[in-house]
Every structure is written in structure tokens, then in C-alpha cells.
Design an enzyme around this catalytic site. Structure first.
Site, short mmCIF file in Angstrom:
data_model
loop_
_atom_site.label_atom_id
_atom_site.label_comp_id
_atom_site.label_asym_id
_atom_site.label_seq_id
_atom_site.Cartn_x
_atom_site.Cartn_y
_atom_site.Cartn_z
CD GLU A 1 -3.60 2.97 -4.96
OE1 GLU A 1 -4.47 2.67 -5.09
OE2 GLU A 1 -2.65 2.65 -4.43
NE ARG B 1 -4.37 -1.13 0.43
CZ ARG B 1 -4.58 -2.37 -0.21
NH1 ARG B 1 -3.63 -2.68 -1.06
NH2 ARG B 1 -5.78 -3.00 0.16
CG HIS C 1 -4.00 -0.63 -6.56
ND1 HIS C 1 -4.04 -0.02 -5.00
CD2 HIS C 1 -3.88 -2.10 -6.05
CE1 HIS C 1 -4.34 -1.04 -4.21
NE2 HIS C 1 -4.02 -2.29 -4.82
C1 8YV Z 1 -7.23 -4.73 -5.07
C2 8YV Z 1 -5.71 -5.30 -3.34
O1 8YV Z 1 -6.78 -3.94 -5.98
O2 8YV Z 1 -6.09 -7.38 -2.37
C3 8YV Z 1 -5.66 -6.17 -2.24
O3 8YV Z 1 -5.49 -5.86 -0.89
O4 8YV Z 1 -5.19 -4.36 -3.11
C4 8YV Z 1 -6.31 -5.67 -4.67
O5 8YV Z 1 -6.21 -6.91 -4.83
C5 8YV Z 1 -8.29 -4.26 -4.25
O6 8YV Z 1 -8.93 -5.35 -3.41
C6 8YV Z 1 -9.40 -3.29 -4.97
O7 8YV Z 1 -9.97 -4.11 -6.03
#
Ligand code: 8YV
Length: 331
Positions: A268, A239, A286
Site C-alpha cells: 500500500e 492485510r 484501506h
Molecule cells: C487502520 C487497521 O487503517 O486496525 C487496523 O489494523 O488496519 C486500520 O484500522 C490503521 O490502523 C491505520 O490507520
């Protein structure tokens, strides 16, 4: 009594939820989409009836929102990281939060290795060289850095970190790691560093696969980047919040580190203007799990958690901070 025999449960779908989740749930539940109806209106008109939230984490599930839903039982997150959900408030109310662990490990590990190679070997820049007709114009793409001779550090040896290490074993690079605790059952006894700074000093590639939360907020700071050093490459697939973004911009600009490959950012979809202008970064929107295969698995896991909960079987993948092993009692 199962959900199908009781009053139809009401579900709030917040943020840009995957349409497949909403459609599947709408066959069995009453689903209010915040993206079409607006959160304020839904909460005002149906707040008392809403029993579950489904979210992709793009819109935060705040304490204020949770408080306005007195009959909320479940928050199902589409994603493994659930930092956008106020789990402390949820746990205090006995609300179960679920996420989508494990099914995305392989995808994330493949992707991380791809981003690492793209950053070290400057693949997007080389692609730009061809598209920009510079190759055709007789200009060779300059020699660049290599993965050869590099030592790779993994910050966070959790579910995803372990699979990344397994992938990298095939690349003949020494691996070291940092995690909250030393991991007893790794396939190789990779050197363990109790602190991030020491790991950064020992390696020249730092892959960030840390769990996300208060404990890891901005832990990749100016000191860690300084320790990584002028040949250092940072890869972040966790993140944006785990990195001190202004410090990273400074480090890249000043040559404190060599390059960065980033799939995640602090705010973001905003990416700092300074990064957009740099040559030594690979910037992605992302997309670590953004494949039909893995998003399909994640979609199904969100649906299965909701259905299992309202069937009285208990949530399938509750996060550790919220109630475990509980089933919905006939309400
Ligand atoms: C996705 C993520 O971008 O699983 C996560 O924590 O960051 C990603 O798989 C997110 O869930 C939004 O679609």
C-alpha cells in the site's frame, strides 16, 4: 511519581499519525513528529531520551529503530494489526506494545458485509454504469451474481471474524470457518475446518479476517484460490500480506475465481496495475475503520495507553507477545 511530576517524557510519533493523537499527547509530553522533523534527525538528536513511540503502522517500527532508542519503554499502535512493529525485538527488551482491539469490531464487520455485497452485486460497477451515461443511453446493466445460494467461509474467527459471522447470520447464508483453533463459544456451531484449503473447497465466498504475521503470510495462495473455484469470491479486510497477490491476479484473470473485494494490498498504497484494469474487482484504499466514530475511539485508546503507562498504571491493551501486567517503575 506520576508523569506530570517527573521530567516530561519524550515521544516519537512516526508515519502519518492521526493529528489528534499528537495534539493531545503534546499537552503532556514532548512529541517529535517524524512527518515534520524527519526520523533520522529526531533519532540522532533525541534518541536517548525517547521513551515511547506512537505509530499508525504506515512506517515500520523496525529492530534497527528500536535498537537506536535505548530508553524506549512503550510502542502504542493506532490500529488492531501491529504487523509493522518488530514485536520480537520489543519483547526481548521488555518494551510493551499496545494496539486498539475490540472498539473497531463492529465497524469492521459492517464494512466487511458492505464490501461483500458491493462485490457480489457489483454495486460500484453499477454506479459507474449510471455515471458513464450508459443507462441514460439505453444500455441496461447486465444481470450478475447473487448472495443467494452461497456458502460463506470466514478465515480467522477472532474478534472481528466473530462479529462478521453474527452480522451474516441475518443474511440466511450457511457459514463455515477456519482458525488456528476451534472456537468453543460461538453462538452457532458453524462447521470448523482445520485447514484453509478445506474451507475454501467447502464455500464460494471466502472472507479473510486472519490475524496478521509470519504464520499467515501469503496463506491465500494459488491452491486456496483454485479450491475456492470459478464461482468463488474473495473478500480481504485483513492485510495484503496474507494473500499471494500475483497468484490472486492470475486467478482473477484466468477465471479460477469469479471476483474479489479488497480493502488491503501487499504494498500500500500501490495496487497492481492488472487489478486496476479488471471489471470483476472492488478496490478500496484501506478504509475499513475510516469513520469519525471509530477512528475517534482508536485515537482515544492510543492516548489512554500512553497516559496510563506514564502514570504508572500499566498499559491498558498490551499485545500478547510483549510484557503483560507491568507498570512503569519510577524512572
Ligand atoms: C487502520 C487497521 O487503517 O486496525 C487496523 O489494523 O488496519 C486500520 O484500522 C490503521 O490502523 C491505520 O490507520
Amino acid at each position: 511519581m506520576g508523569w506530570s511530576m517527573s521530567r516530561q517524557a519524550e515521544i516519537l510519533s512516526i508515519g502519518e499519525m492521526d493529528i489528534g493523537v499528537d495534539e493531545a499527547l503534546a499537552e503532556r509530553f514532548r512529541v517529535y513528529r517524524d512527518s515534520t522533523l524527519g526520523l533520522r534527525t529526531i533519532v540522532a538528536e533525541h534518541g536517548d531520551a525517547i521513551a515511547a513511540i506512537v505509530t499508525r503502522g504506515r512506517t515500520p517500527t523496525t529492530a534497527a529503530l528500536i535498537r537506536r532508542l535505548p530508553n524506549l519503554e512503550l510502542i502504542a499502535n493506532f490500529g488492531v494489526g501491529y504487523d509493522s512493529i518488530d514485536v520480537t525485538t520489543a519483547a526481548a527488551r521488555g518494551i510493551v506494545v499496545t494496539n486498539t482491539p475490540d472498539i473497531l469490531n463492529d465497524e469492521m464487520a459492517d464494512f466487511t458485509v458492505g464490501l461483500l455485497l458491493a462485490t457480489v452485486r457489483r454495486l460500484p460497477q453499477a454506479d459507474g454504469h449510471v455515471r458513464g451515461k450508459r443507462w441514460a443511453g439505453g444500455e441496461s446493466f447486465p444481470l450478475g451474481p447473487s448472495l443467494r445460494g452461497r456458502r460463506v467461509g470466514i478465515a480467522g474467527m477472532g474478534r472481528v471474524g466473530k462479529v462478521i459471522a453474527r452480522r451474516l447470520d441475518g443474511f440466511d447464508v450457511p457459514i463455515a470457518y477456519h482458525a488456528r483453533n476451534q472456537q468453543p463459544a460461538l453462538p452457532y456451531p458453524y462447521p470448523y475446518h482445520t485447514d484453509l484449503h478445506a474451507l475454501a473447497r467447502a464455500v464460494d465466498v471466502l472472507i479473510v479476517a486472519l490475524p496478521v504475521g509470519v504464520a499467515t503470510r501469503r496463506v491465500i495462495n494459488a491452491e486456496v484460490l483454485e479450491a475456492l473455484g470459478p464461482n468463488g469470491i474473495l473478500i480481504n479486510v485483513a492485510r495484503g500480506s496474507v494473500v499471494d497477490e500475483p497468484a490472486l491476479v492470475d486467478a482473477l484473470r484466468a477465471g479460477t475465481i469469479l471476483a474479489a473485494g479488497l480493502d488491503v494490498f501487499a504494498e500500500e498504497p500501490h495496487v497492481p496495475e492488472e487489478l486496476l484494469e479488471m471489471e470483476n474487482v472492488v478496490l478500496l484504499p484501506h478504509v475499513g475503520t475510516a469513520t469519525h466514530h471509530t477512528r475517534g475511539l482508536m485515537r482515544q485508546m492510543v492516548i489512554d495507553n500512553v497516559v496510563a503507562w506514564f502514570d504508572g498504571r500499566g498499559a491498558l491493551t498490551p499485545v500478547p507477545e510483549t510484557p503483560q501486567g507491568v507498570a512503569r517503575s519510577g524512572r
